[in-house]
Design an enzyme around this catalytic site. Structure first.
Site, PDB file in Angstrom:
ATOM      1  N   PRO A 107      34.328 -25.412 -45.880  1.00 13.50           N
ATOM      2  CA  PRO A 107      35.556 -25.912 -46.506  1.00 13.50           C
ATOM      3  C   PRO A 107      35.894 -25.176 -47.801  1.00 13.50           C
ATOM      4  CG  PRO A 107      34.263 -27.729 -45.694  1.00 13.50           C
ATOM      5  CD  PRO A 107      33.416 -26.500 -45.504  1.00 13.50           C
ATOM      6  N   CYS A 108      37.171 -24.849 -47.961  1.00 13.37           N
ATOM      7  CA  CYS A 108      37.586 -23.970 -49.054  1.00 13.37           C
ATOM      8  C   CYS A 108      38.256 -24.708 -50.202  1.00 13.37           C
ATOM      9  CB  CYS A 108      38.546 -22.911 -48.525  1.00 13.37           C
ATOM     10  SG  CYS A 108      40.128 -23.585 -47.931  1.00 13.37           S
ATOM     11  N   GLN A 109      38.462 -26.030 -50.089  1.00 14.23           N
ATOM     12  CA  GLN A 109      39.295 -26.732 -51.065  1.00 14.23           C
ATOM     13  C   GLN A 109      38.803 -26.568 -52.500  1.00 14.23           C
ATOM     14  OE1 GLN A 109      38.130 -27.956 -48.216  1.00 14.23           O
ATOM     15  NE2 GLN A 109      39.561 -29.386 -47.248  1.00 14.23           N
ATOM     16  N   LEU A 123      37.125 -24.091 -53.730  1.00 19.69           N
ATOM     17  CA  LEU A 123      37.148 -22.690 -54.158  1.00 19.69           C
ATOM     18  C   LEU A 123      38.565 -22.162 -54.344  1.00 19.69           C
ATOM     19  CD1 LEU A 123      34.416 -21.293 -51.718  1.00 19.69           C
ATOM     20  CD2 LEU A 123      34.117 -21.875 -54.126  1.00 19.69           C
ATOM     21  N   SER A 124      39.522 -22.799 -53.704  1.00 22.31           N
ATOM     22  CA  SER A 124      40.898 -22.316 -53.707  1.00 22.31           C
ATOM     23  C   SER A 124      41.520 -22.412 -55.092  1.00 22.31           C
ATOM     24  CB  SER A 124      41.732 -23.129 -52.717  1.00 22.31           C
ATOM     25  OG  SER A 124      43.094 -22.802 -52.825  1.00 22.31           O
TER      26      SER A 124
END
Length: 235
Positions: A73-75, A77-78
């Site tokens: 999941p990238c949330q 890091l975004s």
């Protein structure tokens, strides 16, 4: 040539299994918890087993595969998120991917020793793939620390004594590689989907490949014999 097998973590609607089947790699199992994506992949890949929540899996108990792929999941890091980085509840699941790779390799290494095949060439998974947003290059404290941790954790699957330095005073570049002797390589590269046919949106992602038994990582990402789209504009 022996058929390669894939395990897909954070599977979603099966992006990695689809890419695998297009390259003669057989998707064996997937980890996903959302019902709708699971229904999609059950329809598209009926022979692929669904293993459930990644936090409840143990690599030693999963069917052995050659490649473990995952876009954690990238949330966190975004650049559009709260930037909690790998300390965040969602993006921190990257560590579960590393854990599973380690557990499977440890178990398969024991099996190989029993068969008197001791070299890493025969230990599975040989390859790890990781995909995420370019925000990983700048998240963490100090800035960019999260990507350094990603690299170090993957390198330490091979050699737990290795430390990966930050690129001080520079920032992380959109492409790079790490090589340890002749039996480990890692490479990353940013791709933008707008340069592929039928994908008009601008969507940049980091793709990282680790080869735990050779120096093929940079060849996989940088030396393809053919490439769709506009290769001069990928970064």
């Amino acid at each position: 040539m022996t058929e390669l097998k894939l395990g897909s973590l954070f599977d979603g609607i099966g992006g990695f299994p689809l890419a695998a089947t297009m390259n003669d790699i057989r998707p064996m199992w997937a980890s996903e918890i959302e019902p709708f994506p699971m229904a999609v992949t059950a329809y598209r890949f009926p022979q692929m087993k669904h293993m459930g929540d990644i936090t409840k899996l143990h690599g030693a108990n999963l069917p052995v595969v050659d490649v473990i792929a995952g876009g954690s999941p990238c949330q966190d890091l975004s650049v559009a998120g709260k930037r909690e980085g790998l300390a965040g509840e969602r993006s921190g699941l990257f560590m579960e991917q590393v854990r599973i790779v380690k557990e499977m390799r440890k178990q398969d290494g024991r099996r190989m020793r029993n068969h008197r095949r001791r070299t890493d060439e025969f230990i599975r998974p040989r390859y790890m793939l990781w995909e995420n947003v370019p925000g990983a290059f700048s998240s963490g404290t100090p800035k960019g620390e999260d990507f350094r941790i990603v690299l170090e954790e993957i390198v330490r699957v091979k050699d737990d004594s290795v430390s990966v330095p930050r690129p001080h005073p520079w920032t992380w570049q959109p492409a790079g590689s790490i090589v340890l002797g002749d039996d480990f390589s890692l490479a990353w590269r940013v791709f933008d989907t707008q340069y592929w046919p039928r994908t008009p949106q601008r969507r940049k992602r980091i793709y990282l490949v680790a080869d735990f038994a050779g120096r093929s990582a940079d060849k996989i990402l940088f030396e393809q014999a053919s490439l769709l789209g506009n290769p001069a504009s990928l970064l």
